[in-house]
Design a protein around this motif. Sequence first.
Motif, short mmCIF file in Angstrom:
data_model
loop_
_atom_site.label_atom_id
_atom_site.label_comp_id
_atom_site.label_asym_id
_atom_site.label_seq_id
_atom_site.Cartn_x
_atom_site.Cartn_y
_atom_site.Cartn_z
N VAL A 8 9.48 -4.97 2.03
CA VAL A 8 9.84 -5.85 0.92
C VAL A 8 9.72 -5.10 -0.41
N LEU A 9 8.62 -4.39 -0.60
CA LEU A 9 8.40 -3.69 -1.86
C LEU A 9 9.41 -2.58 -2.09
N LEU A 42 6.48 -0.64 -7.77
CA LEU A 42 7.00 -1.16 -6.50
C LEU A 42 7.09 -0.05 -5.46
N LEU A 43 7.41 1.15 -5.91
CA LEU A 43 7.54 2.27 -4.98
C LEU A 43 6.18 2.83 -4.55
N LEU A 44 5.18 2.73 -5.42
CA LEU A 44 3.86 3.28 -5.10
C LEU A 44 2.93 2.31 -4.38
N THR A 45 3.16 1.02 -4.53
CA THR A 45 2.27 0.02 -3.96
C THR A 45 2.20 0.02 -2.44
N PRO A 46 3.27 0.32 -1.68
CA PRO A 46 3.11 0.33 -0.22
C PRO A 46 2.00 1.24 0.28
N GLY A 47 1.70 2.30 -0.44
CA GLY A 47 0.60 3.17 -0.05
C GLY A 47 -0.77 2.52 -0.22
#
Length: 111
Positions: A8-9, A42-47
């Motif tokens: 989603v992110l 948004l791109l860094l949050t999945p980590g």
Amino acid sequence: MRVLGSAVLVMEFFIMGFAMLLAKDNHEASTIVAGAVIAILLLLTPGLLKKRAGWILGSLLQILMIGYAVVVPSMAIVGLIFGGLWIAAIIVGRKGEAARAALMATRTPDA
């Protein structure tokens, strides 16, 4: 839970990029910078989704995505759709993790 949340992110990252393209001609540079900050987060949050803080940041980003509708009005609908997907990722992910834990508890170790 992390896989669905990450998907989603990352998809929202692309959506925010398209929203910034729509906003670039009619708005000030500060709105583009704000969109870029949201997109990078948004791109860094999945980590960070391994920890509770990542899920809290992801939820905050959902609110910011809907808030970007002040700049690009169509982001209200898109933000609500992705907000629903975020909630679904949390609910379905928790159910999946609970099912996996139950399966692992009933599984006998190989001797």
